[in-house]
Design an enzyme around this catalytic site. Structure first.
Site, PDB file in Angstrom:
ATOM      1  N   PHE A   1     -14.715  -6.525   4.350  1.00 49.00           N
ATOM      2  CA  PHE A   1     -14.723  -6.202   2.929  1.00 49.00           C
ATOM      3  C   PHE A   1     -16.173  -6.148   2.462  1.00 49.00           C
ATOM      4  O   PHE A   1     -16.970  -7.042   2.773  1.00 49.00           O
ATOM      5  CB  PHE A   1     -13.924  -7.243   2.140  1.00 49.00           C
ATOM      6  CG  PHE A   1     -13.719  -6.836   0.712  1.00 49.00           C
ATOM      7  CD1 PHE A   1     -12.915  -5.750   0.400  1.00 49.00           C
ATOM      8  CD2 PHE A   1     -14.357  -7.510  -0.315  1.00 49.00           C
ATOM      9  CE1 PHE A   1     -12.737  -5.349  -0.929  1.00 49.00           C
ATOM     10  CE2 PHE A   1     -14.187  -7.116  -1.646  1.00 49.00           C
ATOM     11  CZ  PHE A   1     -13.378  -6.034  -1.948  1.00 49.00           C
TER      12      PHE A   1
ATOM     13  N   ASP B   1     -13.135 -14.647   7.463  1.00 43.38           N
ATOM     14  CA  ASP B   1     -12.609 -14.387   6.128  1.00 43.38           C
ATOM     15  C   ASP B   1     -11.112 -14.108   6.287  1.00 43.38           C
ATOM     16  O   ASP B   1     -10.718 -13.177   6.996  1.00 43.38           O
ATOM     17  CB  ASP B   1     -13.347 -13.188   5.516  1.00 43.38           C
ATOM     18  CG  ASP B   1     -12.838 -12.818   4.126  1.00 43.38           C
ATOM     19  OD1 ASP B   1     -11.707 -13.194   3.764  1.00 43.38           O
ATOM     20  OD2 ASP B   1     -13.578 -12.116   3.406  1.00 43.38           O
TER      21      ASP B   1
ATOM     22  N   TYR C   1      -5.179 -15.085  -4.421  1.00 41.08           N
ATOM     23  CA  TYR C   1      -4.453 -14.202  -5.351  1.00 41.08           C
ATOM     24  C   TYR C   1      -3.741 -13.059  -4.648  1.00 41.08           C
ATOM     25  O   TYR C   1      -3.075 -12.262  -5.302  1.00 41.08           O
ATOM     26  CB  TYR C   1      -5.375 -13.668  -6.456  1.00 41.08           C
ATOM     27  CG  TYR C   1      -6.683 -13.085  -6.003  1.00 41.08           C
ATOM     28  CD1 TYR C   1      -6.743 -11.827  -5.420  1.00 41.08           C
ATOM     29  CD2 TYR C   1      -7.868 -13.783  -6.178  1.00 41.08           C
ATOM     30  CE1 TYR C   1      -7.942 -11.295  -5.007  1.00 41.08           C
ATOM     31  CE2 TYR C   1      -9.077 -13.252  -5.765  1.00 41.08           C
ATOM     32  CZ  TYR C   1      -9.107 -12.008  -5.184  1.00 41.08           C
ATOM     33  OH  TYR C   1     -10.295 -11.479  -4.776  1.00 41.08           O
ATOM     34  N   LYS C   2      -3.895 -12.963  -3.332  1.00 45.37           N
ATOM     35  CA  LYS C   2      -3.191 -11.902  -2.606  1.00 45.37           C
ATOM     36  C   LYS C   2      -1.846 -12.437  -2.117  1.00 45.37           C
ATOM     37  O   LYS C   2      -0.955 -12.702  -2.920  1.00 45.37           O
ATOM     38  CB  LYS C   2      -4.084 -11.415  -1.458  1.00 45.37           C
ATOM     39  CG  LYS C   2      -5.378 -10.757  -1.941  1.00 45.37           C
ATOM     40  CD  LYS C   2      -6.246 -10.326  -0.754  1.00 45.37           C
ATOM     41  CE  LYS C   2      -7.571  -9.737  -1.213  1.00 45.37           C
ATOM     42  NZ  LYS C   2      -7.432  -8.417  -1.836  1.00 45.37           N
TER      43      LYS C   2
ATOM     44  N   ARG D   1      -2.492   2.612   0.756  1.00 49.11           N
ATOM     45  CA  ARG D   1      -2.290   1.295   1.354  1.00 49.11           C
ATOM     46  C   ARG D   1      -1.027   0.635   0.814  1.00 49.11           C
ATOM     47  O   ARG D   1      -0.803   0.624  -0.401  1.00 49.11           O
ATOM     48  CB  ARG D   1      -3.523   0.446   1.023  1.00 49.11           C
ATOM     49  CG  ARG D   1      -3.605  -0.872   1.711  1.00 49.11           C
ATOM     50  CD  ARG D   1      -4.948  -1.527   1.438  1.00 49.11           C
ATOM     51  NE  ARG D   1      -5.009  -2.060   0.073  1.00 49.11           N
ATOM     52  CZ  ARG D   1      -5.821  -3.063  -0.309  1.00 49.11           C
ATOM     53  NH1 ARG D   1      -6.661  -3.604   0.578  1.00 49.11           N
ATOM     54  NH2 ARG D   1      -5.829  -3.486  -1.541  1.00 49.11           N
TER      55      ARG D   1
END
Lengths: 397, 397
Positions: free
Chosen positions: A113, A184, A209-210, A356
């Site tokens: 990311f 990560d 939060y995912k 996605r």
């Protein structure tokens, strides 16, 4: 009722919407509303300052950290919550680099990311000691782990393609080369079984939060391996990572173990919502979750490829080599996602051409997958994306 | 009804409690409960990922930043919310130091909040270029601003004594010596009029959970003077400070102006509570607030000194030289504060011997002050603090 029917019922999902973007922001757990009301009225409102002790606000970053720890295979007492993922990347990377003072290379890959790379860039600039951020293709990481490398900084699941790195293998290679491994887990925690302890990971970071459904802007977490916990030097040496925060000493003394990775005042309200989100995870078997996730993504790929020849699979075909998401390439992907959202299926777009779809097993059912694939097929075959209204890009996609 | 009766009615204050610790954690605004319910159910729950655009989550750090900006005299568009105060100190200090590459001294004072000093220590260690954190007594700051100083890092109001630094004078002295001034407004924002623009402040940081009443762990803010905004180099170069966060470029390019001080995903739920807190501030005149604050603290000092000769005033006697708090020294201060809390007056204790009372004009009335002073007098004169139960120290005080 399967275990995932049980967990699905614990979320407030909008009627008629199929939500395949839980890899970006998980949905609202029903219990979070009540929990937040309690945190607002009965804790903040009624206890005021005494809530730090009486409501356990001060220790919550560790308590909740341990509950996340179970999901990522961490030893109890070695995960703490706080800040954002970018800040946690900075902390972990800085501490790891300091353990390899004679080396100058941070190895990452182009599937990482961008914020991880940006934070590394900023850290390198601060250090001013000629460190190099070496970014290779995802498939080249293993061979690029040389004895020049101080630290590998790798996101286990590629945010664009869902490509899964082999955490055990790369960590072992890093150690064999004398390097440290920072992982990560943004798209791993809650998406698939992770075992940082068994893999010998040195540092791990992630967001909540995912797949963990902690809410927009929920705090991040950091794991430090027990063998490093009392040696890692905090770059962000804030008062709550001090050995005695309330002694108000003039000089910094790092707290014991993971405590030193704390920085400032914990985000109490955000942690209240996260607490309810973590309740949903109680009793969830991560291997069963993974099996369900693979079943969903395999079904989606099969249906979409059968119906939409114009979409090119961007994710690994082997389910063992991908996380809990499926991506397709399509030149007009942005517009196609907008058209699909207008038809009640929320996926997302990642530049330049990635459509996605995340499959969060806690609340996505096989029926959802069938319906989502059917709606996607109609968007594609009926060229519904070819509407100028869908090409106007919003600020956030 | 005065303006402060109006604002007082906007808070949910526990029945029978006089809350003189709003300088540590402000109380719950009534409207925050409804606002949070909306943020949970109607935004996160119903909009899911689309809330980033539709509910304005992504731009809120700037929108709310500007509302805080009004309270601290900042130019519109130059304040942004996020992270914790410690992290914001690090960012501001790092950027300021980089603008004075040939100098090596960070000047601060022993009245600064320890976390500011700790963060400076950590930064110095990261930089590894021989910077010195020079900590002088609060009264010696002006004379210590020499041409060796790169940056002054001063908290305007001393967290222990309430002693107020002269922001205009010290900033002018810093500039005259070729240094930059970073101000911490933790105990200033919402406590007294601040005018960072008029004072020529270079960077300012602050928190929102004290006098601004944003809730436990509410986000911090940072101000960068317009003349530096496009030049300040971000140490914490996270994706949301990137010029094009959603382009997902591999290299970091700082965003325009204050945008580059953003790091990671904004704390949406915490910002929802803060939004209601800032609504209370609409229409509040900061000069009237200051006059009311002085009236309250003067009355408290007069009554306490008349009734409690064993308490030694630790705050400046001149109201123009202190913030919105009053502190007294007492060897058994910890136990005395506990005894007072048991009698419904919440103040706090700061090691080694400071009994601290904050007067937040938005919700503290002259009647509260009289009653608090009377209860304090009974605790002191009846030696109610001399109970072993009150000496057991909790983890957080």
């Amino acid at each position: 009722m399967t275990d995932f029917d049980r967990t699905r019922a614990m979320f407030r999902l909008p009627e008629g919407v199929i939500y395949l973007d839980g890899n970006s922001l998980g949905p609202l757990p029903v219990a979070a509303e009540t929990r937040m009301r309690t945190a607002m009225r009965d804790e903040w409102g009624a206890m005021l300052i005494t809530g730090w002790n009486r409501a356990g606000w001060m220790t919550q970053p560790r308590t909740l950290g341990d509950r996340i720890g179970r999901l990522i295979g961490a030893e109890p007492g070695h995960v703490v919550l706080g800040d954002t993922l970018s800040v946690k990347v900075y902390q972990a990377l800085a501490a790891a680099l300091e353990m390899r003072p004679e080396r100058r290379v941070i190895l990452s890959d182009s599937g990482n990311f961008p914020s991880d790379l940006y934070m590394a860039e900023g850290l390198i600039r601060m250090l001013g000691r000629g460190h190099e951020l070496r970014v290779v293709a995802p498939g080249d990481v293993a061979d690029a782990i040389t004895e020049e490398v101080a630290v590998t900084l790798i996101t286990e699941v590629d945010y664009r393609t869902g490509r899964l790195h082999d955490m055990a293998d790369l960590t072992a290679r890093a150690h064999a080369a004398g390097a440290l491994a920072v992982w990560d887990l943004a798209h791993s925690a809650g998406a698939l079984p992770v075992d940082v302890a068994r893999c010998g990971v040195d540092f791990a970071v992630g967001c909540t939060y995912k797949y963990l459904n902690g809410g927009p802007g929920a705090p991040a977490f950091v794991y430090v391996a027990p063998r490093h916990a009392d040696r890692a030097a905090p770059a962000l040496s804030g008062w709550l990572g001090h050995a005695a925060p309330f002694a108000f000493e003039q000089g910094y003394r790092p707290g014991a173990g993971i405590e030193r990775m704390r920085v400032g005042t914990p985000p109490v309200l955000a942690m209240a919502a996260l607490e309810s989100s973590l309740d949903v995870w109680e009793g969830v078997d991560m291997n069963a979750l993974r099996a369900h996730s693979i079943e969903l993504s395999e079904a989606f790929i099969a249906r979409v490829e059968a119906a939409c020849p114009m979409l090119e699979l961007a994710s690994p075909r082997d389910p063992a080599a991908r996380g809990s998401q499926v991506s397709f390439r399509f030149a007009e992907g942005y517009a196609a996602i907008q058209a699909l959202i207008a038809r009640g299926v929320i996926g997302d777009f990642r530049a330049p051409d990635i459509m996605r779809f995340g499959f969060a097993p806690l609340y996505i059912s096989p029926e959802d997958v069938g319906e989502a694939a059917a709606r996607l097929a109609s968007v594609m075959t009926e060229r519904l994306w070819d509407d100028p209204a869908y090409r106007i890009r919003a600020a956030v996609t």
